[in-house]
Design an enzyme around this catalytic site. Structure first.
Site, PDB file in Angstrom:
ATOM      1  N   CYS B 106       0.891  -1.164   0.000  1.00 60.12           N
ATOM      2  CA  CYS B 106       0.000   0.000   0.000  1.00 60.12           C
ATOM      3  C   CYS B 106       0.924   1.207   0.000  1.00 60.12           C
ATOM      4  CB  CYS B 106      -0.908   0.017   1.222  1.00 60.12           C
ATOM      5  SG  CYS B 106      -1.810   1.580   1.399  1.00 60.12           S
ATOM      6  N   CYS B 109      -0.793   4.532   2.148  1.00 61.51           N
ATOM      7  CA  CYS B 109      -0.792   4.473   3.619  1.00 61.51           C
ATOM      8  C   CYS B 109      -0.190   3.120   3.991  1.00 61.51           C
ATOM      9  CB  CYS B 109      -2.168   4.769   4.224  1.00 61.51           C
ATOM     10  SG  CYS B 109      -3.583   3.993   3.440  1.00 61.51           S
ATOM     11  N   SER B 110      -0.936   2.271   4.636  1.00 63.67           N
ATOM     12  CA  SER B 110      -0.378   0.953   4.965  1.00 63.67           C
ATOM     13  C   SER B 110      -1.504  -0.084   5.013  1.00 63.67           C
ATOM     14  CB  SER B 110       0.360   1.000   6.306  1.00 63.67           C
ATOM     15  OG  SER B 110       1.408   1.931   6.256  1.00 63.67           O
ATOM     16  N   CYS B 111      -2.427  -0.014   4.039  1.00 63.92           N
ATOM     17  CA  CYS B 111      -3.559  -0.942   4.017  1.00 63.92           C
ATOM     18  C   CYS B 111      -3.053  -2.390   4.002  1.00 63.92           C
ATOM     19  CB  CYS B 111      -4.415  -0.689   2.785  1.00 63.92           C
ATOM     20  SG  CYS B 111      -5.163   0.953   2.792  1.00 63.92           S
TER      21      CYS B 111
END
Lengths: 241, 202
Positions: B106, B109-111
């Protein structure tokens, strides 16, 4: 927004450091921040994940790179709590100093005086919503938008103005670009679009492909001519770097 | 745990004190439960983690009918596991084969599919991985110990919306013949989180 969070394709970050037997939380404050994030939504600091993501995107960019994941959440949560009027930055700063905090440490939160209006907490569960029939179908060539907006978006900068092919349509989903700003869910069809490495990174790209999940309004019809350079209209000036 | 505890004696990071400041103010206003932190630790340290993804992979290796359902509709197929932890409103499972390697990131962001893989490791959230895996996946995977021949296609999945991705890795070659008859616990012991992200071969 052209923010520091939009990291795809940026050069210069070096090797990936993997930690052996990594704990879920590296320090007690990280678990606290996780709990605060989960509680700050119901407390009114944010009403949807899109708003929360945009709060994090808006933090101090130096903090974004230096404060790690939960430090970024801290900046986003603090910004949200202040903009929603739940806490004042002065009282947070005072409490931080009372706890022995370094007075001149960089603060990640970047609250603004006139924040976007709050949206409604969604009545329906999840992010999938009924929408009209999709404009594109599997196999269609599509071109992504070149538009750069100041607010939240889920079209990464590296994929602006690129041509790819629709892999699948996932039907209707809440549109983050409006929902993050209190402008409603305005759901749209969502597509997985596949790009070649060359389409994204040029002729010297590694052999690879990349899939992104993109909203319908990011996409327009791409004509086949956009896929391949015209053999007789190659760039006139070429040079060896 | 290899975590270095020496720095517990150093002054706390500004982020730690600022987090404590906000927590104490929210507690005074009754906006966070005193038990909230313990609940988070219990949930993500004990119940939610890559062991859940490993059970799904093990079942897919052993049960061709389940594997077909998992690849066709991951969200529906994992219902029977009754998973907690969130972030899997729609799960797509990507099968790695001798010809096709999938890897997940991701960049914005950090999905990450929390319910099946737990909370993401630090490297997944750091700029180096997020910036490089989309531009030079073959180089970066090789640096990380996964040296793929040119004959293997690489497909990178950048999780830019709410769809979450998990990789179905290939069983280790030396066990390929035995997986059907192995016990679940022996199989799950072979399956790493990093293989389910797509940065490791088993």
């Amino acid at each position: 927004m052209d923010g520091i969070h939009d990291l795809g394709g940026k050069h210069g970050f070096g090797s990936v450091q993997r930690e052996q037997d990594e704990p879920v939380f590296h320090a007690p404050w990280e678990a606290k921040m996780f709990a605060i994030m989960r509680s700050s939504g119901p407390a009114g600091a944010w009403y949807c994940v899109d708003r929360f993501r945009h709060l994090v995107e808006r933090i101090d960019p130096v903090s974004y790179l230096s404060d790690s994941y939960y430090g970024r959440w801290l900046g986003g949560v603090e910004t949200g709590l202040i903009e929603a009027g739940i806490l004042h930055q002065a009282e947070i700063q005072q409490r931080y100093l009372d706890l022995g905090g370094e007075p001149f440490a960089r603060v990640a939160a970047r609250p603004v005086d006139c924040p976007d209006p709050m949206g409604d907490v969604p009545a329906a569960k999840g992010s999938q919503r009924p929408v009209a029939a999709p404009l594109f179908k599997k196999g269609d060539a599509v071109m992504t938008s070149t538009e750069v907006k100041p607010g939240h978006t889920r079209l990464p900068a590296y994929a602006r103005g690129k041509v790819g092919h629709v892999v699948v349509c996932h039907a209707g989903w809440v549109f983050p670009d409006t929902n993050a700003h209190g402008k409603g869910e305005q759901p749209q069809n969502l597509y997985t679009v596949e790009f070649t490495g060359q389409a994204l990174w040029g002729k010297d790209s590694e052999t690879m492909s990349l899939c992104l999940d993109l909203f319908e309004s990011y996409l327009s019809v791409a004509f086949p001519a956009a896929l391949e350079p015209h053999p007789e209209k190659q760039r006139r000036h070429r040079y060896e770097p | 745990m290899s975590h270095d505890h020496d720095h517990e004696h150093e002054p706390p990071a500004p982020q730690a004190l600022r987090t404590e400041a906000i927590e104490s103010l929210l507690l005074e206003k009754g906006l966070i439960k005193p038990t909230a932190v313990d609940e988070v630790i219990a949930l993500y340290n004990e119940r939610v983690g890559p062991m859940n993804g490993a059970k799904i992979v093990a079942k897919a290796w052993q049960d061709p009918e389940f594997k077909a359902r998992l690849l066709a509709d991951g969200t529906k197929a994992i219902e029977e596991f009754d998973l907690d932890g969130g972030q899997v409103e729609k799960l797509v499972v990507l099968e790695n084969t001798p010809e096709q390697h999938n890897v997940v990131v991701c960049t914005l962001c950090s999905c990450y599919p929390w319910a099946v893989l737990g909370l993401p490791p630090k490297w997944y959230k750091d700029p180096a991985y997020r910036s490089r895996i989309v531009r030079e996946p073959r180089t970066l995977l090789a640096e990380m110990g996964t040296d793929l021949p040119e004959s293997v296609s690489i497909r990178v999945w950048d999780s830019s919306a709410e769809v979450r991705y998990m990789v179905l890795p290939m069983p280790p070659a030396e066990f390929a013949e035995q997986v059907a008859s192995m016990a679940e616990a022996d199989l799950t012991a072979l399956i790493s989180r990093d293989a389910m992200i797509g940065v490791e071969l088993l």
